[in-house]
Motif scaffolding. Sequence first.
Motif, PDB file in Angstrom:
ATOM      1  N   GLY A 148      43.607  40.688  36.587  1.00 18.70           N
ATOM      2  CA  GLY A 148      42.470  40.371  35.725  1.00 18.70           C
ATOM      3  C   GLY A 148      41.197  40.094  36.505  1.00 18.70           C
ATOM      4  N   ILE A 149      41.314  39.388  37.640  1.00 24.46           N
ATOM      5  CA  ILE A 149      40.146  39.144  38.491  1.00 24.46           C
ATOM      6  C   ILE A 149      39.591  40.467  39.001  1.00 24.46           C
ATOM      7  CG2 ILE A 149      39.286  38.014  40.574  1.00 24.46           C
ATOM      8  CD1 ILE A 149      41.568  35.963  40.220  1.00 24.46           C
ATOM      9  N   ALA A 150      40.497  41.352  39.433  1.00 26.09           N
ATOM     10  CA  ALA A 150      40.060  42.672  39.914  1.00 26.09           C
ATOM     11  C   ALA A 150      39.372  43.452  38.809  1.00 26.09           C
ATOM     12  CB  ALA A 150      41.267  43.457  40.446  1.00 26.09           C
ATOM     13  N   ARG A 151      39.894  43.348  37.602  1.00 26.05           N
ATOM     14  CA  ARG A 151      39.302  44.066  36.470  1.00 26.05           C
ATOM     15  C   ARG A 151      37.904  43.526  36.165  1.00 26.05           C
ATOM     16  NH1 ARG A 151      43.793  44.405  32.831  1.00 26.05           N
ATOM     17  NH2 ARG A 151      43.451  42.190  32.521  1.00 26.05           N
ATOM     18  N   GLY A 152      37.743  42.205  36.209  1.00 30.11           N
ATOM     19  CA  GLY A 152      36.436  41.614  35.956  1.00 30.11           C
ATOM     20  C   GLY A 152      35.407  41.995  37.010  1.00 30.11           C
TER      21      GLY A 152
ATOM     22  N   MET B  30      44.690  50.588  42.602  1.00 31.02           N
ATOM     23  CA  MET B  30      45.873  50.362  43.435  1.00 31.02           C
ATOM     24  C   MET B  30      46.802  49.338  42.802  1.00 31.02           C
ATOM     25  SD  MET B  30      44.666  50.492  47.442  1.00 31.02           S
ATOM     26  CE  MET B  30      43.191  49.485  47.305  1.00 31.02           C
ATOM     27  N   LEU B  31      46.231  48.273  42.257  1.00 30.51           N
ATOM     28  CA  LEU B  31      47.055  47.245  41.624  1.00 30.51           C
ATOM     29  C   LEU B  31      47.716  47.759  40.349  1.00 30.51           C
ATOM     30  CD1 LEU B  31      44.663  44.176  42.002  1.00 30.51           C
ATOM     31  CD2 LEU B  31      46.862  44.473  43.155  1.00 30.51           C
ATOM     32  N   SER B  32      47.080  48.712  39.697  1.00 29.35           N
ATOM     33  CA  SER B  32      47.598  49.226  38.422  1.00 29.35           C
ATOM     34  C   SER B  32      48.631  50.326  38.618  1.00 29.35           C
ATOM     35  CB  SER B  32      46.451  49.779  37.570  1.00 29.35           C
ATOM     36  OG  SER B  32      45.444  48.817  37.380  1.00 29.35           O
TER      37      SER B  32
ATOM     38  N   SER C  29      54.444  51.842  45.250  1.00 28.33           N
ATOM     39  CA  SER C  29      54.150  52.481  46.527  1.00 28.33           C
ATOM     40  C   SER C  29      52.657  52.427  46.816  1.00 28.33           C
ATOM     41  CB  SER C  29      54.626  53.933  46.517  1.00 28.33           C
ATOM     42  OG  SER C  29      53.990  54.648  45.487  1.00 28.33           O
ATOM     43  N   LEU C  30      52.318  52.246  48.080  1.00 26.58           N
ATOM     44  CA  LEU C  30      50.925  52.114  48.499  1.00 26.58           C
ATOM     45  C   LEU C  30      50.690  53.000  49.704  1.00 26.58           C
ATOM     46  CD1 LEU C  30      48.289  50.467  47.990  1.00 26.58           C
ATOM     47  CD2 LEU C  30      49.097  48.867  49.726  1.00 26.58           C
TER      48      LEU C  30
END
Length: 627
Positions: free
Chosen positions: A432-436, A598-600, A604-605
């Motif tokens: 959520g922080i990344a989305r904001g 990346m978080l979504s 694998s990364l």
Amino acid sequence: MSTNLVVVVIVLMVIMELGVAQPINKTDNTNTPLKFYCGSNFAMSPETFSRNLNSTFSQLRSQLSNTGVYYARAQNVEDGDAVYGVAMCRNYLLSTDCLACFDVAVPAIAPCGLANGAHVFLDNCLLRFENYDQFYEDPQGSSNIGVLEICGNESTSQPITAFNQSVKELLSDISVATPRTSDFYIASTRQLTSGTNATVYAIAQCVQNASQAVCKNCLNTAYHNLFSNCPPADEGRAINVACFMRYSEFPFFQNNQTINLIPFLGKGSSSKSGMIIGVSSSAGLVLLITALLLWFRWSKFKAAGNDTSDFQGAQCYTYQDLKLATNNFSEEYLIGKGGFGEVFKAIVDGGIVVAVKKLHVGFRAKKEFENEVNLISNVRHRNLILQLGWCIDGPELLLVLEYMSQGSLDKFLWGEQKGTLNWKQRSDIILGIARGLTHLHGEFHVKIIHRDIKSSNILLDNDFQPKIADFGLARFLPEDEAHVSTRFAGTMGYTAPEYATRGHLSEKVDTYSFGIVALEVISGRSCSDVNYSGPRMEYLLDHAWQLYEKGIHIKLIDDAIDPNDYQEENVKKIIEIALMCTQSPASLRPTMCEIYLMLSSEPSLEQRQMLRPTFIAVDRRIQIGGN
């Protein structure tokens, strides 16, 4: 067969697929149903079904009543007559407008009787329910509804060739950009090429439970249908259970609610998007122009007798009202302190609980306040605190913000609620922080850099969803600059080294701070705490890097988290993303849009070469790591 059942069967036979098309007021947002559909089956028990349906609608409405919430889903499964519901509003709406649309949508599908599935489309919202939950993840899965275009019944008043070209370009761009945004939503405008200064307005939105591929395919079809079938009509809409697209030569949202398309089109230019950050001497001309514009706006405001039209969506409160609501800003109402002043709990407008932020008086603060009000009164996102009002007529400058009952994130990491967050809640908070931040950096109509992201500036709602607070540090930056040299105004421990030591400020400063906060959420430790258990003292970032180098970074996770609640690969992936965010130089850090994607994605990364990060401790004399 009972009378009720006969009625239901007749209704279903007559209106299995009903459409409603009404004239639309072109200068206002209307809640006239555009189209609705009824399912082909009916409930087994009318009484149970009605109870489940009413309860689902009530839950959906309750969720949408929260500020900044535009998507809701609920379910009731009592006695086999299950009801799964979804409601979604357009992101340019106030909560009251969203609820108004929902309240029209519910009776609009009443003709479906006891059909155990139905959906209705309006300009401002969508409401859908089914007796199965698969459509949560695959909204188009069992639906036989294609993308339907609804064209305006009048021709454009603009030159047809120029209008068609502008519509084509705008719809094409938003169909590409929308699936790449954090909320699957875009609002944008395009001026006609004819030199008439006329403007085309358009939005696109996908339901948030759709995949990126479903959103992309749906909007591609919407674009082709609208452009092929509607121009030169003055407006058009494309509707589907997964997406909605609308264009018009008449405004149906505010100009300052548009979203910058450039970061999502792959055309790689930042020269057209404003950036709000710190002041530098090289920005003098822009700041002078900005100050003159603000002065002119403020003069108009005073002359109009406190007209708040420049502060769309925010209410002007009197100082006396807020003073009474906080019992003269008494200690018992104090709920927090920040870099700009104190925050008080208050009850306004006959029962609405809000937070009142009192800013210290001063000429500089006043100018900052004017900038802040102009900016954040139009920032609406589920992961950003919403401004409800403001006051400038007393000895202090005041902002009225939505109230977060759970308080700040740090309280749940190392404060009095330490250890109470499970892994699902923590991973949702990080996402959520990344989305904001993605919205602030690339989706709002100007780019905003927060520059003081920290756990105490992340507030939690009743569902433990994060909302970023305190936009008071934002400034203007010339469009052709990537960073500026400015006075330091962040918090040591969270601040990127290039900003703390040299005053170089860019959006990657927020990226660094996000990485630090993510490590705090995972570990339950403050970034400024020192670990003395090893051969030398280690701050959190240094400790995380040491574990990563040894390939045992899973050990960073908070001992309070149940090991059965998480998958190790997922935790390790988020730790690696957090460390990626703290790389120096800043060019090595990904953008917040990249981080969100990346978080979504799947666990694998992509492997990247990483350098040991640099950490500036609370004592500036201590610099750890780096080259």
